[in-house]
Scaffold this motif. Structure first.
Motif, PDB file in Angstrom:
ATOM      1  N   LEU A 101       0.829  -1.211   0.000  1.00 40.77           N
ATOM      2  CA  LEU A 101       0.000   0.000   0.000  1.00 40.77           C
ATOM      3  C   LEU A 101       0.860   1.257   0.000  1.00 40.77           C
ATOM      4  O   LEU A 101       0.512   2.261  -0.648  1.00 40.77           O
ATOM      5  CB  LEU A 101      -0.927  -0.006   1.214  1.00 40.77           C
ATOM      6  N   ILE A 102       1.991   1.234   0.714  1.00 34.33           N
ATOM      7  CA  ILE A 102       2.889   2.401   0.724  1.00 34.33           C
ATOM      8  C   ILE A 102       3.424   2.662  -0.685  1.00 34.33           C
ATOM      9  O   ILE A 102       3.425   3.810  -1.176  1.00 34.33           O
ATOM     10  CB  ILE A 102       4.044   2.169   1.718  1.00 34.33           C
ATOM     11  N   ASN A 103       3.871   1.603  -1.352  1.00 32.55           N
ATOM     12  CA  ASN A 103       4.394   1.752  -2.713  1.00 32.55           C
ATOM     13  C   ASN A 103       3.298   2.182  -3.683  1.00 32.55           C
ATOM     14  O   ASN A 103       3.540   2.976  -4.599  1.00 32.55           O
ATOM     15  CB  ASN A 103       5.017   0.439  -3.184  1.00 32.55           C
ATOM     16  N   ALA A 104       2.076   1.642  -3.477  1.00 31.21           N
ATOM     17  CA  ALA A 104       0.964   2.016  -4.351  1.00 31.21           C
ATOM     18  C   ALA A 104       0.627   3.493  -4.189  1.00 31.21           C
ATOM     19  O   ALA A 104       0.358   4.191  -5.179  1.00 31.21           O
ATOM     20  CB  ALA A 104      -0.259   1.153  -4.022  1.00 31.21           C
ATOM     21  N   ALA A 105       0.636   4.002  -2.946  1.00 27.49           N
ATOM     22  CA  ALA A 105       0.345   5.426  -2.718  1.00 27.49           C
ATOM     23  C   ALA A 105       1.385   6.310  -3.407  1.00 27.49           C
ATOM     24  O   ALA A 105       1.046   7.357  -3.991  1.00 27.49           O
ATOM     25  CB  ALA A 105       0.318   5.701  -1.218  1.00 27.49           C
ATOM     26  N   GLN A 106       2.652   5.897  -3.365  1.00 25.71           N
ATOM     27  CA  GLN A 106       3.699   6.668  -4.047  1.00 25.71           C
ATOM     28  C   GLN A 106       3.484   6.673  -5.549  1.00 25.71           C
ATOM     29  O   GLN A 106       3.718   7.691  -6.225  1.00 25.71           O
ATOM     30  CB  GLN A 106       5.068   6.082  -3.696  1.00 25.71           C
ATOM     31  N   ARG A 107       3.025   5.547  -6.106  1.00 26.78           N
ATOM     32  CA  ARG A 107       2.799   5.495  -7.557  1.00 26.78           C
ATOM     33  C   ARG A 107       1.632   6.394  -7.952  1.00 26.78           C
ATOM     34  O   ARG A 107       1.662   7.023  -9.013  1.00 26.78           O
ATOM     35  CB  ARG A 107       2.518   4.049  -7.980  1.00 26.78           C
ATOM     36  N   ILE A 108       0.604   6.466  -7.096  1.00 24.75           N
ATOM     37  CA  ILE A 108      -0.545   7.327  -7.414  1.00 24.75           C
ATOM     38  C   ILE A 108      -0.125   8.787  -7.444  1.00 24.75           C
ATOM     39  O   ILE A 108      -0.554   9.569  -8.308  1.00 24.75           O
ATOM     40  CB  ILE A 108      -1.676   7.103  -6.385  1.00 24.75           C
TER      41      ILE A 108
END
Length: 761
Positions: A378-385
């Motif tokens: 989820l942390i990596n996904a938030a950065q990608r968004i």
């Protein structure tokens, strides 16, 4: 009275020989008795209750009752009875010299009793009673004192006074109140104390004696005494206050300074607090100076605490408004920002857009790799968004794997679909977590508004509905909210209500899908398929209403109805001679995890007195892995009762093989998608063959779903699949037709699949 009569009779020797002589004596001396003893009437009876002599012109039934009681108890009794007037009735046994027993009963006026009571109490007396008022009431709680009337004997003056007094009493004064505690009544200049006592509690129509004491002089003296005490008390208090004021004037000035100083602490004016002090005495330190020193220490401590609280408040605000995992603003901040943005739209011509993003099958990441890996994902996904954001765009973590994007744009702008497409395309690339690659997709819902009166909760809810529509469409896409989605939600609610009504009206039924042994053609059992025939809309397919009510209470009710119905069908089949068949019932995940399932199934075994192994509880792979530990515990308990289990649509899930060894499963059903393709697709053929071999080695039976051609039937026979079902064998048969068709469809237990009636079903 009793002693007097006994001695009176026995001293008259000529009349004490027998009861008849005693009667002559009473007849002769009755005038004397009336004058001296105030006797009204006299009765003399034999020991068998026969009357010898009576002075009364009317027959009194209660006299005979008293006489019988005296004969039974061999002792005297006394009652007070009130009819026209209140009298005391005394009945006593009399023994003649010859040993003959007689019963004497005399009545006398109550005036002889009331006179000494009046002299000893100095109270005015009255006998009160009203049989109709007391008898009509459920209890004394409902009888008012003024509803009672004054009964004789009483002199005219006293009676008139009592009647006027009763008339002036309050309407709310109840007999029960004055019986408990009396009543203080003011009438003009006079004050009376009223008390009431029951004259004879044994009477059915209770009669009461009322005492009226004139306490006017006592009350006046009491008031004067109270006034004197009050004046003296006020004088003493005033003098004490003046003395205390003069004595404390010196301390008062310093206390005022302290009192002015303390509010400065509440106002957090610590510098001014330190300046605002009085000078201390050099020779003597009193309590006020100690109080000022304590206040100074308190001020220093409060100043320190305020600084600490401000620091902690800033930290708590950060915790309350921001997600601790991703560092993104959370749901609280989302609500706050949406309020601000909706307010700003009143000044600018803008459109507020909310995008709701959720990852498809994110639960698989947590289930297979643990929550730590899921959190990093989820942390990596938030950065990608964030990569695709403008400075004015805002990203929030709504909860779990849900993110919300909020931004303002011009009314004619179409930036939301473009941004949604970029985000969806970006997640087609895997997310790397600790050298693990996770391929996932995202579903996005878009909702926009130009209405400043729009509620922020409604806007978020609309974007959530649009996101769910994207998921229902297969995921990996975006959807824009429309009225159609709103109608679908409304339709779901309506359908839930219709399902509840359908259960009550008995609109649900079963269609039975035959299952046969592939090798022998013998009937193995049936799969029960639910059918709903709506009185207005006709047949409603299960795939239309089951998904909508899957996680509702109605689903649990339908499940219980289906299980009970399966037992009833087996009972009817037994009566027709078709025994030892099985019926498979589909259970939803919510029903299988329902705590009431075990008691319900245990009860059905007792009610129908049937072998539970004839009931096959059919679960999907998703239902099995939803709560695996709880599922396994429930399965083991049901297995101990005797029920059998099957896994439906095997091969379409993702976790069945992990738990297959642990689960007490009896039957595996191969999904129809593999059966339909195995004739033309070698891969499907290998999957079916491998599944049959693997399942049989685990000691389970295999059921092939979707058998629609003779070629499929032959291949399954070659692969040693035990059981098959679907249209090649028979279409589902409505229960109403099943019992009449079975004798035609079976020959020596073998299913006749060429039956014309079955093809027309």
């Amino acid at each position: 009275m009793e002693s007097w009569f006994e001695s009176f009779v026995h001293f008259q020797a000529n009349y004490a020989d027998n009861i008849e002589a005693t009667a002559l004596f009473f007849e002769r001396e009755f005038d004397y008795l009336q004058i001296n003893l105030k006797i009204n009437d006299l009765w003399l009876f034999y020991s068998n209750s026969d009357l010898i002599y009576s002075t009364s012109k009317t027959e009194k039934s209660y006299v005979y009752v008293d006489v019988k009681e005296v004969i039974n108890t061999q002792s005297s009794i006394a009652h007070i009875r009130c009819a026209a007037e209140c009298q005391q009735q005394i009945s006593m046994p009399i023994l003649s010299n010859s040993g003959e027993l007689g019963i004497l009963s005399v009545s006398s006026s109550l005036l002889e009793v009331l006179a000494p009571v009046n002299r000893s109490t100095f109270a005015k007396l009255a006998i009160l009673g009203d049989y109709e008022s007391i008898a009509a009431a459920v209890s004394l709680e409902g009888v008012r004192l003024k509803d009672l009337s004054v009964k004789p004997p009483i002199n005219f003056t006293n009676k008139q006074f009592m009647q006027e007094l009763l008339k002036d009493l309050p309407n709310t004064l109840l007999l029960s109140q004055i019986l408990d505690s009396g009543y203080r009544f003011e009438r003009g200049d006079n004050i009376f104390l009223l008390n009431v006592l029951p004259i004879d509690p044994h009477l059915e129509n209770s009669t009461y004696l009322m005492f009226v004491h004139d306490i006017s002089e006592v009350s006046l003296a009491h008031k004067q005494y109270q006034t004197q005490v009050l004046i003296i008390s006020i004088t003493v208090v005033v003098l004490c206050v003046l003395a205390i004021f003069l004595m404390t004037q010196q301390f008062r000035r310093r206390l005022i300074l302290v009192a002015e100083q303390l509010p400065l602490l509440a106002q957090k004016k610590y510098q001014e607090f330190r300046i605002h002090k009085f000078a201390k005495s050099r020779f003597f330190v009193d309590e006020i100076e100690l109080l000022q020193d304590s206040a100074s220490l308190l001020g220093d401590e409060l100043e320190f605490l305020d600084e600490k609280i401000e620091q902690n408040t800033r930290e708590l605000e950060n915790i309350a408004m921001y997600d601790s995992l991703t560092g993104l603003p959370n749901r609280n901040m989302l609500n706050y920002q949406l309020k601000k943005l909706l307010a700003s739209m009143t000044r600018e011509s803008n459109k507020l857009t909310v995008m709701f993003l959720d990852f498809d099958k994110f639960r698989k990441v947590n289930d297979t790799h643990g929550h730590d890996i899921g959190d990093t994902f989820l942390i990596n996904a938030a950065q990608r968004i964030r990569v695709f954001f403008r400075d004015s765009d805002m990203l929030f973590r709504f909860g779990g794997d849900e993110f919300v994007i909020v931004f303002l744009e011009k009314n004619i702008a179409v930036g939301a679909p473009i941004l949604a497409t970029k985000l969806i395309d970006s997640f087609r690339e895997p997310i790397v977590v600790n050298e693990l690659l996770f391929y996932t997709s995202s579903s996005i819902g878009i909702a926009s508004t130009e209405d400043t009166s729009m509620l922020m909760d409604d806007l978020v809810r609309q974007s959530d509905m649009a996101m769910n529509a994207s998921k229902d469409a297969g995921g990996g896409k975006y959807s824009t909210f429309s009225d159609v989605m709103q109608k679908a939600v409304v339709r779901k609610v309506e359908l839930e209500n219709e399902v509840r009504d359908a259960l009550e009206r008995g609109e649900f039924s079963f269609a039975l899908q035959p299952q046969v042994e592939i090798a022998t053609g013998k009937l193995f059992g049936f799969e029960a398929l639910i059918r709903w025939f709506h009185p207005e809309r006709g047949f409603i397919p299960p795939d239309e209403f089951i998904p909508l009510i899957e996680n509702t209470e109605n689903m649990l009710k339908i499940g219980c109805w289906g299980l009970k119905k399966a037992f009833e069908i087996l009972q009817k089949l037994d009566k027709l001679g078709f025994k030892h068949l099985k019926i498979a019932i589909n259970l939803s995940a919510s029903q299988f995890l329902d705590p009431e399932l075990l008691p319900f199934l245990r009860e059905q075994i007792k009610v129908f007195n049937r072998d539970p192994s004839q009931i096959e509880l059919e679960l999907t792979e998703r239902a099995v892995v939803a709560e695996i530990e709880k599922t396994l515990a429930t399965m083991r308990q049901l297995k101990e009762m005797g029920y059998i289990f099957s896994i439906d649509d095997f091969g379409t899930g993702y976790s069945s093989l992990v738990y297959l060894k642990k689960m007490p499963v009896d039957i595996i059903k191969i999904d129809r998608s593999f059966i339909s393709g195995m004739s033309d697709n070698n891969a499907d053929m290998q999957i079916v063959s491998s599944t049959i071999t693997m399942v049989q080695k685990l000691g389970m039976q295999v059921v092939a779903e979707g058998v629609e051609t003779s070629a499929q039937m032959k291949l399954l026979q070659v692969l040693h699949c035990e059981i098959g079902q679907d249209y090649f064998i028979s279409r589902p048969i409505p229960e109403s037709e099943l019992y009449s068709l079975l004798p035609e469809k079976l020959q020596f237990g073998v299913w006749n699949k060429l039956d014309k009636l079955n093809k027309n079903t």
